[in-house]
Design an enzyme around this catalytic site. Structure first.
Site, PDB file in Angstrom:
ATOM      1  CG  ASP A  89      31.500  31.734  68.335  1.00  0.00           C
ATOM      2  OD1 ASP A  89      31.639  30.880  69.238  1.00  0.00           O
ATOM      3  OD2 ASP A  89      30.577  31.671  67.502  1.00  0.00           O
ATOM      4  CE1 TYR A 118      48.083  28.075  65.760  1.00  0.00           C
ATOM      5  CE2 TYR A 118      49.366  28.681  67.682  1.00  0.00           C
ATOM      6  CZ  TYR A 118      48.384  28.966  66.753  1.00  0.00           C
ATOM      7  OH  TYR A 118      47.715  30.166  66.834  1.00  0.00           O
ATOM      8  CE  LYS A 151      32.379  27.910  65.986  1.00  0.00           C
ATOM      9  NZ  LYS A 151      31.516  29.047  66.349  1.00  0.00           N
ATOM     10  CG  ASP A 178      48.011  38.080  72.082  1.00  0.00           C
ATOM     11  OD1 ASP A 178      48.600  37.458  72.984  1.00  0.00           O
ATOM     12  OD2 ASP A 178      48.582  38.498  71.059  1.00  0.00           O
ATOM     13  CG  ASP A 182      48.493  32.276  69.606  1.00  0.00           C
ATOM     14  OD1 ASP A 182      48.934  33.201  70.307  1.00  0.00           O
ATOM     15  OD2 ASP A 182      48.965  31.980  68.492  1.00  0.00           O
TER      16      ASP A 182
END
Ligand code: NAD
Length: 355
Positions: free
Chosen positions: A223, A141, A191, A251, A247
């Site tokens: 994942d 980001y 990852k 959620d 992020d």
């Protein structure tokens, strides 16, 4: 105790839920003999309309002069077509960067009265109590170079995922310190089978773990973590991960609890911490007294606990939230048959009455 709080309601339901949060804070002040002084500040769409930019310097100055920041939410369809630098969400990135808020702490805890509100089965979510610690000022980001440009006759978009050892070290420390005071388990999510940033992340987190021998460290690919959060969320205590993974995963963790309207967060790292609900400005229900204020009220409790060391006062808020839920009071997002539907203001009033 006297404390100064910069209050940024923002846009949409941000305005309603912050008003609810302040009414609870006022009740706490009255009951426990504290004075909370508020300075209202603009950010997001309202700042664009008023000052032409999403994060005016005056807002940053007010935040820096305060003991803590309470934020509602920013954004809305009115500003969706704005160029990138004039989008309301830029205010969030700016606040995080300018206040040095590199660690975002998002608890996802199931209230027993709300087990039925989750879309997952009761035995999967009952007892879930986890915290996502998300790195907030680095990674994809913020990394450069970034942009959209013409290459070989077509447009390409590109971003850079970048982390330094020091950035990883400080967020890892933050996670281990939180875990030490809980069930003493950290799961670092990356990852590393694909990304070099993740390989460095894993090595640095493993190094920091040596300073916290009482905390058990595990690693998980992002994942798999997305899958495990839905399959068996009770296995997690503290999850630490980089900005974009956090992020998305936070959620997903939010939905375990039934509604994003229940989830509080704290962003810490600099001298002033910022507290805000996890949800956005919810334009679909804005201005209708329908928003669930509990995420913001629980964020106020986190502010009292973490920034002002007022644990007793924070407990009083959290107990009052549990009480209203047990009494069957619900905003629309958590409403189920047999419970009582209330609005934003009424929910806040009921919580105040129980403090
Ligand atoms: P959102 O969180 O605003 O809403 C998603 C859904 O959840 C909507 O159906 C909404 O009605 C519901 N919801 C959210 N909060 C609720 C609450 N307290 N009570 C009851 N229901 C609630 O996410 P979105 O729709 O993706 O985004 C809307 C706007 O908010 C966009 O402009 C987005 O950029 C912005 N946004 C801001 C923040 C922030 O300020 N921190 C975070 C996320 C999104």
């Amino acid at each position: 105790m006297t404390k100064k709080i910069a209050v940024i309601p923002g846009d949409g339901i941000g305005i309603e839920v912050v008003a609810a949060g302040l009414s609870v804070l006022q009740k706490i002040g009255k009951k426990f003999g504290h004075t909370f002084e508020y300075t209202k500040a603009l950010a997001g769409g309202i700042a664009l309309d008023t000052a032409g930019i999403p994060l005016p310097g005056e807002t940053l100055a007010k935040c820096r002069e305060s003991d803590a920041v309470l934020l509602g939410a920013v954004g809305g369809p009115k500003w969706d077509m704005n160029p990138q630098h004039l989008r309301p969400e830029q205010a969030l990135l700016g606040l995080r960067k300018e206040l040095g808020l590199y660690s975002n702490i998002r608890p996802a805890k199931i209230y027993s009265a709300l087990v039925g509100a989750s879309t997952l089965k009761k035995d999967v979510v009952d007892g879930v109590d986890l915290i996502v610690v998300r790195e907030l000022t680095g990674g994809l980001y913020f990394g450069t170079p970034r942009g959209i440009e013409e290459r070989d006759g077509e447009k390409v978009g590109f971003n850079t995922m970048i982390y330094s050892e020091s950035e990883i070290r400080r967020i890892a420390r933050s996670a281990f310190e939180i875990a030490r005071a809980r069930r003493k388990k950290v799961c670092s999510v990356d990852k590393a089978n694909i990304l070099e940033t993740s390989q460095l992340w894993r090595a640095v987190v493993t190094g920091i773990a040596k300073d916290f021998p009482e905390v058990e460290l595990s690693h998980m690919y992002v994942d798999n973590c997305a899958m495990q959060l839905i399959r068996n969320p009770k296995q997690f205590d503290v999850i630490v991960t980089e900005n974009m993974f956090g992020d998305i995963l936070s959620d997903a963790a939010a939905m375990l609890t039934g509604s994003i309207g229940m989830l509080a967060s704290a962003s810490v790292g600099g001298t002033v911490a910022m507290y805000e609900p996890v949800h956005g400005s919810a334009p679909d229900i804005a201005g209708q007294n329908k928003a669930n204020p509990i995420a913001t009220i629980a964020s106020v409790a986190m502010m009292l606990r973490f920034s002002f060391s007022l644990g007793k006062e924070a407990d009083a808020i959290e107990t009052a939230i549990e009480d209203v839920l047990r009494a069957g009071l619900r905003t629309g997002d958590i409403f189920t048959e047999g419970t009582t539907l209330v609005g934003t203001r009424e929910m806040a009033d009921h919580i105040c009455q129980r403090i």
